[in-house]
Design an enzyme around this catalytic site. Structure first.
Site, PDB file in Angstrom:
ATOM      1  N   ASP A 174      40.339   8.460 -30.152  1.00  9.75           N
ATOM      2  CA  ASP A 174      39.351   7.622 -30.829  1.00  9.75           C
ATOM      3  C   ASP A 174      38.931   8.331 -32.106  1.00  9.75           C
ATOM      4  O   ASP A 174      39.419   9.428 -32.406  1.00  9.75           O
ATOM      5  CB  ASP A 174      38.153   7.326 -29.912  1.00  9.75           C
ATOM      6  N   GLU A 195      38.286  -3.449 -32.293  1.00  6.48           N
ATOM      7  CA  GLU A 195      37.342  -3.095 -33.358  1.00  6.48           C
ATOM      8  C   GLU A 195      38.024  -2.523 -34.603  1.00  6.48           C
ATOM      9  O   GLU A 195      37.566  -1.533 -35.158  1.00  6.48           O
ATOM     10  CB  GLU A 195      36.307  -2.099 -32.824  1.00  6.48           C
ATOM     11  N   TRP A 205      32.634   4.187 -21.020  1.00  9.21           N
ATOM     12  CA  TRP A 205      32.617   4.746 -22.372  1.00  9.21           C
ATOM     13  C   TRP A 205      31.613   5.884 -22.389  1.00  9.21           C
ATOM     14  O   TRP A 205      30.579   5.813 -21.728  1.00  9.21           O
ATOM     15  CB  TRP A 205      32.230   3.654 -23.385  1.00  9.21           C
ATOM     16  N   THR A 206      31.917   6.922 -23.164  1.00 16.71           N
ATOM     17  CA  THR A 206      31.117   8.139 -23.010  1.00 16.71           C
ATOM     18  C   THR A 206      30.374   8.585 -24.271  1.00 16.71           C
ATOM     19  O   THR A 206      30.024   9.747 -24.391  1.00 16.71           O
ATOM     20  CB  THR A 206      32.006   9.291 -22.518  1.00 16.71           C
ATOM     21  N   GLU A 207      30.110   7.643 -25.177  1.00 18.51           N
ATOM     22  CA  GLU A 207      29.309   8.045 -26.345  1.00 18.51           C
ATOM     23  C   GLU A 207      28.035   8.761 -25.906  1.00 18.51           C
ATOM     24  O   GLU A 207      27.617   9.744 -26.508  1.00 18.51           O
ATOM     25  CB  GLU A 207      28.886   6.819 -27.164  1.00 18.51           C
ATOM     26  N   HIS A 251      39.972   2.778 -34.823  1.00 21.78           N
ATOM     27  CA  HIS A 251      39.573   3.958 -34.043  1.00 21.78           C
ATOM     28  C   HIS A 251      40.521   5.128 -34.298  1.00 21.78           C
ATOM     29  O   HIS A 251      40.870   5.877 -33.389  1.00 21.78           O
ATOM     30  CB  HIS A 251      39.499   3.625 -32.546  1.00 21.78           C
TER      31      HIS A 251
HETATM   32  C1  TNX Z   1      33.098  -1.303 -27.544  1.00 22.61           C
HETATM   33  S1  TNX Z   1      35.257  -2.026 -25.614  1.00 22.61           S
HETATM   34  C2  TNX Z   1      34.258  -0.530 -27.656  1.00 22.61           C
HETATM   35  C3  TNX Z   1      34.165   0.919 -27.495  1.00 22.61           C
HETATM   36  C4  TNX Z   1      32.755   1.372 -27.252  1.00 22.61           C
HETATM   37  C5  TNX Z   1      32.035   0.424 -26.314  1.00 22.61           C
HETATM   38  C6  TNX Z   1      30.663   0.887 -25.946  1.00 22.61           C
HETATM   39  C7  TNX Z   1      36.099  -1.662 -26.726  1.00 22.61           C
HETATM   40  C8  TNX Z   1      37.479  -2.053 -26.564  1.00 22.61           C
HETATM   41  N1  TNX Z   1      35.531  -1.042 -27.776  1.00 22.61           N
HETATM   42  O1  TNX Z   1      34.707   1.542 -28.633  1.00 22.61           O
HETATM   43  O2  TNX Z   1      32.790   2.652 -26.708  1.00 22.61           O
HETATM   44  O3  TNX Z   1      31.965  -0.833 -26.926  1.00 22.61           O
HETATM   45  O4  TNX Z   1      30.084   0.138 -24.919  1.00 22.61           O
END
Ligand code: TNX
Length: 756
Positions: free
Chosen positions: A185, A317, A458-460, A254
């Site tokens: 990422d 994204e 997800w680990t932000e 990403h």
């Molecule tokens: C969306 S889900 C994202 C991730 C983020 C997440 C946080 C997805 C395919 N993309 O990059 O970590 O939301 O909830």
């Protein structure tokens, strides 16, 4: 008469497809033998795992031996075993023993895992140790879905190998079979690629965002990666437990850690730092041949390491700005006859998909890859609701359901003040239990394209293994039952009844599961103001799952199974202290004691999670004081777009001052096109102020307190101000006027001080 052990539902999670009760019981003697056919290494491994669980959870030693007459437990593959479905098994318990048969190795393993649960049926301390007696029964079991997944984001925060292995252990025990590793990422590249050493030399490390310093706080570059040797070991570890690791290499978005390592793979050729910003960042892969050579070379190594048929290529994204702004990319797009950047993404992804297909693999992408037309070779993992999955299934593409927020395990699990950080959508244990991975709008033919579902972590905002564990357990139990068990047998109350035994297993295995679903919530009838006015309160105790028995004390001591049982709201005179915990019928503590202070000061205080968003706003995140290496960082509810909170209906009789426990956090959010929505409040002094308004955010200013210099003040500091004397209830609106280009200010709590 049947004993309790003979009538209770089998303590299985996930629930089995069919259970028929038999006659009598089977008592497992210590030192009993699990017999496996000579030469069947996988059966021997399943038996060893069964023995290991029973020893660690129940303290009972079992021995694994070659098949022989009269063994208490047998595990054996059998071509004509009664359950024909893939991964299915039969588990027969008679007064003389327990016997697992299956047609495939996965089924045999799952039969062993079910038996391990049957042999550890008790939750109550004391009762859960030593020889065990279980009812005779015949279980026939097989999965509802073939894809029963968990995703772990090891890119945002690197997860140590041992933690990944611990997750694999628990996935296998829950009959989950796909571990999707989000390996790359913007914030990190976590896989050694021999051909491109900079990916891990540079891309695996980042400087933490730099607002906070102090003890326990990480300051130097942090991160990490897995070597190819470690990955081979991990893949084998998972395979032995019938878990396939599905690697994800995210593209074309990403990609910032890639561009930090090999700038030429990017569109602009510029070298950014590895991202410290969460959210959506602009860096895209280029669409030229050099970029595909890079991707194919990486995928060659990925395919050599991961035998999984499915390889995930991300696709989420991917902001198209860089592609739009590049004459070269635009020229290529036109030369390819593509109408826009979405079509270019489809072309890009399909080209990668073709490459994988030529090597006997299949591509998975997030549902955004549908936007420019569906790439012909794609399996879709849908996260933005279920529409992408429904559309793709109708076009005869396979799909996996993992919609946000329900299957997003970074969503918080309760509104409690003691929840750690995460996204502010509340996804309770019950929400995950209620989720069904088969969209109702699909007909039977289309439904065949639904491979299954997946929980995504997800680990932000998860910086430590403790936090990851807290987010996954016990919600993984609800997830597993939804993906394995027949829909018509699923029952929430019945599931809750089986959960205490599982919580006890977690306790013995050292898995620190969240107790959010069971923890006691305290509600003052009529609200805190009524209690303040009366000097007395009526307090109702409850828990999210409405499960178990609440016991409490009022003398400051910790509740035990012998403490007073909560039956009806309690009438208490101020000041008072309540401590309450939740127990099962058998006396097992299901949630740690929680304390509630019924004092005037406490009733006048609101913690971060009790403040409201300002009108038109929304608290989207609960974020930690980052980056912090301790297990429980202080956390703050924030609206990234507006530094504005409301303390609703503050009772101001006798109040002379207000104290905000303030915090200064890194503002590390890539908001992309949403950055324009950030609202700034004009400042009067260089560092900005805390401004308190009376009667809502359009009301008169009641107080202004300048913020201290970020260079001098610690990350958390109090701000105190006198308030004009008044009476009655008023909405206090609190805003920070600090620049939106500097640190992010947050509120830990707001308290009101009154004349004694
Ligand atoms: C969306 S889900 C994202 C991730 C983020 C997440 C946080 C997805 C395919 N993309 O990059 O970590 O939301 O909830």
């Amino acid at each position: 008469m049947a004993s309790a052990a003979e009538t209770a539902p089998p303590p299985l999670i996930p629930l089995a497809a069919q259970v028929n009760s038999g006659q009598g019981t089977f008592t497992l003697p210590a030192g009993a033998v699990i017999a496996v056919p000579a030469g069947d290494a996988q059966a021997r491994f399943a038996a060893a795992q069964l023995a290991d669980q029973v020893r660690r959870v129940r303290g009972l030693d079992l021995m694994v031996r070659k098949a022989r007459q009269g063994a208490a437990i047998t595990l054996a593959l059998q071509a004509d075993a009664p359950v024909a479905q893939a991964e299915g098994y039969t588990l027969e318990v008679t007064p003389s023993g327990a016997h697992v048969t299956a047609r495939d190795e996965a089924g045999l393993y799952y039969g062993a895992m079910s038996l391990a649960q049957l042999l550890t049926p008790e939750g109550a301390p004391g009762a859960d140790q030593g020889p065990v007696t279980i009812p005779a029964q015949e279980i026939r079991d097989w999965p509802r879905f073939s894809w029963r997944g968990m995703m772990l984001d090891v890119a945002r925060h690197f997860q140590p190998l041992d933690s990944v292995k611990a997750l694999i252990d628990q996935m296998a025990a829950h009959k989950l079979n796909r571990l999707h590793l989000h390996l790359t990422d913007d914030q990190g590249w976590r896989l050694e690629i021999k051909h491109y050493p900079e990916l891990t030399k540079i891309g695996a490390w980042r400087t933490p965002p730099s607002v906070v310093s102090g003890p326990g706080v990480v300051s130097g570059p942090y991160g990490g990666f897995y070597t190819q040797d470690q990955i081979r070991d991990l893949v084998a570890y998972a395979a032995a437990r019938h878990v396939t690791i599905v690697p994800e290499i995210d593209m074309p978005g990403h990609g910032q850690a890639v561009m930090a390592s090999y700038p030429k793979i990017g569109v602009t050729g510029a070298r950014p730092a590895v991202a410290v910003d969460w959210g959506v960042n602009p860096y895209l892969f280029n669409v030229d041949e050099a970029s595909f050579t890079f991707i194919q070379t990486v995928l060659d190594e990925v395919m050599a390491l991961f035998p999984s048929t499915y390889i995930h290529v991300g696709g989420d994204e991917a902001l198209k700005d860089e592609w739009k702004g590049s004459p070269k990319v635009q020229a290529r797009m036109r030369a390819l006859g593509l109408k826009d950047e979405n079509a270019l993404q489809t072309w890009f992804i399909e080209r990668v998909g073709q490459y994988l297909a030529a090597h006997g693999r299949r591509m998975i992408g997030w549902d955004e890859i549908l936007e420019g037309g569906i790439p012909p070779t794609a399996t879709i993992m849908s996260w933005r609701g279920t529409k992408g999955a429904v559309d793709a299934a109708r076009m005869n593409h396979d799909v996996i359901l993992s919609p946000a927020p329900t299957l997003y395990l970074d969503s918080l699990q309760s509104r409690r003040n003691d929840e750690p950080s995460g996204r502010l959508a509340i996804v309770t244990l019950a929400d995950i239990y209620a989720y069904d991975a088969l969209p109702a709008e699909l007909d039977a033919e289309q439904a065949r394209h639904v491979l299954g579902g997946q929980g995504n972590l997800w680990t932000e905002y998860m910086m430590t293994p403790w936090h990851v564990t807290h987010a996954i357990y016990p919600r993984i139990d609800a997830l597993a039952e939804g993906l394995w068990s027949p829909k018509d047998r699923r029952d929430w109350r019945d599931f809750l009844g089986r959960l205490p035994a599982q919580l006890a297993r977690y306790r013995h295995l050292g898995v620190d599961a969240a107790d959010s679903a069971f923890a006691v919530d305290f509600t003052v009838e009529g609200g805190p103001n009524a209690a303040l006015a009366a000097g007395a309160a009526t307090v109702a105790l409850s828990n999210q799952a409405s499960f178990g028995t609440i016991r409490y004390t009022t003398d400051g001591s910790a509740p035990t199974p012998a403490s007073a049982r909560y039956e009806a709201p309690l009438h208490l005179t101020l000041p008072a202290i309540l401590n309450a915990a939740v127990f099962s019928d058998a006396g097992q503590m299901l949630a740690a004691p929680r304390r509630y202070d019924l004092t005037a000061d406490a009733l006048r205080t609101r913690q971060s999670g009790e403040l409201s968003a300002c009108p038109e706003g929304e608290m989207g995140l609960r974020i930690p004081l980052t980056p912090d290496a301790t297990t429980r960082a202080p956390v703050f509810n924030v609206n990234l777009f507006d530094a504005c909170w409301v303390y609703p209906k503050a009772r101001l009789n006798g109040v002379t001052a207000l104290t905000v426990q303030a915090a200064r956090l890194p503002r590390n959010y890539g908001l992309a096109h949403d950055a324009v929505k950030v609202r700034s409040h004009p400042a009067a002094t260089p560092n900005g102020e805390l401004v308190v308004r009376m009667d809502g955010c359009d009301g008169p200013v009641a107080a202004t307190v300048p913020l201290p210099s970020p260079a001098k003040a610690p990350a958390q500091f109090p701000l105190t101000t006198p308030l004009p004397v008044t009476t009655g209830e008023h909405d206090l609106c609190l805003t920070y006027t600090a620049s939106i280009h500097g640190p992010l200010y947050a509120i830990g709590s707001v308290s009101l001080q009154a004349e004694p």
